[in-house]
Design a protein around this motif. Structure first.
Motif, PDB file in Angstrom:
ATOM      1  N   LEU A   1       0.800  -1.168  -0.022  1.00 16.64           N
ATOM      2  CA  LEU A   1       0.089   0.031   0.128  1.00 16.64           C
ATOM      3  C   LEU A   1       0.812   1.222  -0.170  1.00 16.64           C
ATOM      4  O   LEU A   1       0.513   2.161  -0.802  1.00 16.64           O
ATOM      5  CB  LEU A   1      -0.770   0.128   1.123  1.00 16.64           C
ATOM      6  CG  LEU A   1      -2.000  -1.067   1.303  1.00 16.64           C
ATOM      7  CD1 LEU A   1      -2.813  -0.943   2.630  1.00 16.64           C
ATOM      8  CD2 LEU A   1      -3.239  -0.640   0.335  1.00 16.64           C
TER       9      LEU A   1
ATOM     10  N   ASP B   1       2.783   0.987  -3.938  1.00 16.71           N
ATOM     11  CA  ASP B   1       1.439   1.375  -4.770  1.00 16.71           C
ATOM     12  C   ASP B   1       0.861   0.033  -5.577  1.00 16.71           C
ATOM     13  O   ASP B   1       0.549   0.333  -6.813  1.00 16.71           O
ATOM     14  CB  ASP B   1       1.661   2.527  -5.533  1.00 16.71           C
ATOM     15  CG  ASP B   1       0.307   3.341  -5.772  1.00 16.71           C
ATOM     16  OD1 ASP B   1      -0.598   3.090  -4.773  1.00 16.71           O
ATOM     17  OD2 ASP B   1       0.174   3.926  -6.730  1.00 16.71           O
TER      18      ASP B   1
ATOM     19  N   CYS C   1      -4.392  -3.685  -4.800  1.00 18.70           N
ATOM     20  CA  CYS C   1      -4.936  -3.187  -3.458  1.00 18.70           C
ATOM     21  C   CYS C   1      -5.634  -2.000  -3.650  1.00 18.70           C
ATOM     22  O   CYS C   1      -5.938  -1.170  -2.528  1.00 18.70           O
ATOM     23  CB  CYS C   1      -3.448  -2.780  -2.620  1.00 18.70           C
ATOM     24  SG  CYS C   1      -2.531  -4.297  -2.263  1.00 18.70           S
TER      25      CYS C   1
ATOM     26  N   ARG D   1      -7.148   0.354  -0.548  1.00 21.03           N
ATOM     27  CA  ARG D   1      -6.584   1.754  -0.195  1.00 21.03           C
ATOM     28  C   ARG D   1      -7.938   2.675  -0.443  1.00 21.03           C
ATOM     29  O   ARG D   1      -7.758   3.805   0.358  1.00 21.03           O
ATOM     30  CB  ARG D   1      -5.778   2.012  -1.497  1.00 21.03           C
ATOM     31  CG  ARG D   1      -5.112   3.511  -1.431  1.00 21.03           C
ATOM     32  CD  ARG D   1      -4.139   3.650  -2.597  1.00 21.03           C
ATOM     33  NE  ARG D   1      -3.012   2.698  -2.577  1.00 21.03           N
ATOM     34  CZ  ARG D   1      -2.871   1.664  -3.481  1.00 21.03           C
ATOM     35  NH1 ARG D   1      -3.858   1.404  -4.392  1.00 21.03           N
ATOM     36  NH2 ARG D   1      -1.856   0.747  -3.322  1.00 21.03           N
TER      37      ARG D   1
END
Length: 147
Positions: free
Chosen positions: A18, A22, A26, A30
């Motif tokens: 996360l 990035d 996810c 997020r």
């Protein structure tokens, strides 16, 4: 936090996905964190592990990137006082990886509904924790985009 917010725990690898890498898998997690549909919680030893991992040489994160990752984590993950994050209301299954037991303990003590992990040893316990009415253990990409 509103009463419809779901309390969750993120293990260290999920935090890397996360807040450092990035990971597009996810996206739903997020979004749920940033929309405050999930309240992510941690405790001192779990946060300390996160900070130590950020400094691992094999990650090769410069000081600025470590600060950004730490700030991103701190923006959406609340560190609970020890008395809230360590008192176990139930007997927990033992994780084969002793380093990951603390995430099970945190999830149980904090009343989390979900523990997000990519760790195979934790994921193996998912059926048991759900069957015992504790919490779900699932990978960070295990959420529908509508959560």
């Amino acid at each position: 936090m509103a009463c419809d917010v779901t309390r969750v725990v993120l293990d260290t690898n999920v935090c890397l996905d996360l807040f450092v890498f990035d990971d597009p898998r996810c996206t739903a997690l997020r979004a749920a964190l940033h929309a405050q549909r999930f309240e992510a919680v941690t405790r001192g030893d779990c946060r300390a592990e996160w900070l130590a991992v950020l400094a691992y040489p094999r990650l090769a994160l410069d000081a600025e990137r470590q600060v950004r990752a730490r700030e991103a984590f701190d923006a959406v993950v609340r560190c609970l006082p020890d008395e809230q994050a360590t008192a176990l209301p139930v007997r927990l299954p033992r994780c084969a990886d002793a380093d990951d037991q603390k995430f099970l303990e945190l999830a149980a003590a904090a009343g989390a509904r979900m523990l997000f992990s990519r760790d195979a040893e934790l994921l193996r316990l998912a059926r048991r924790t759900e069957r015992e009415g504790l919490f779900a253990i699932l990978p960070p990409w295990g959420l529908p985009a509508t959560v």
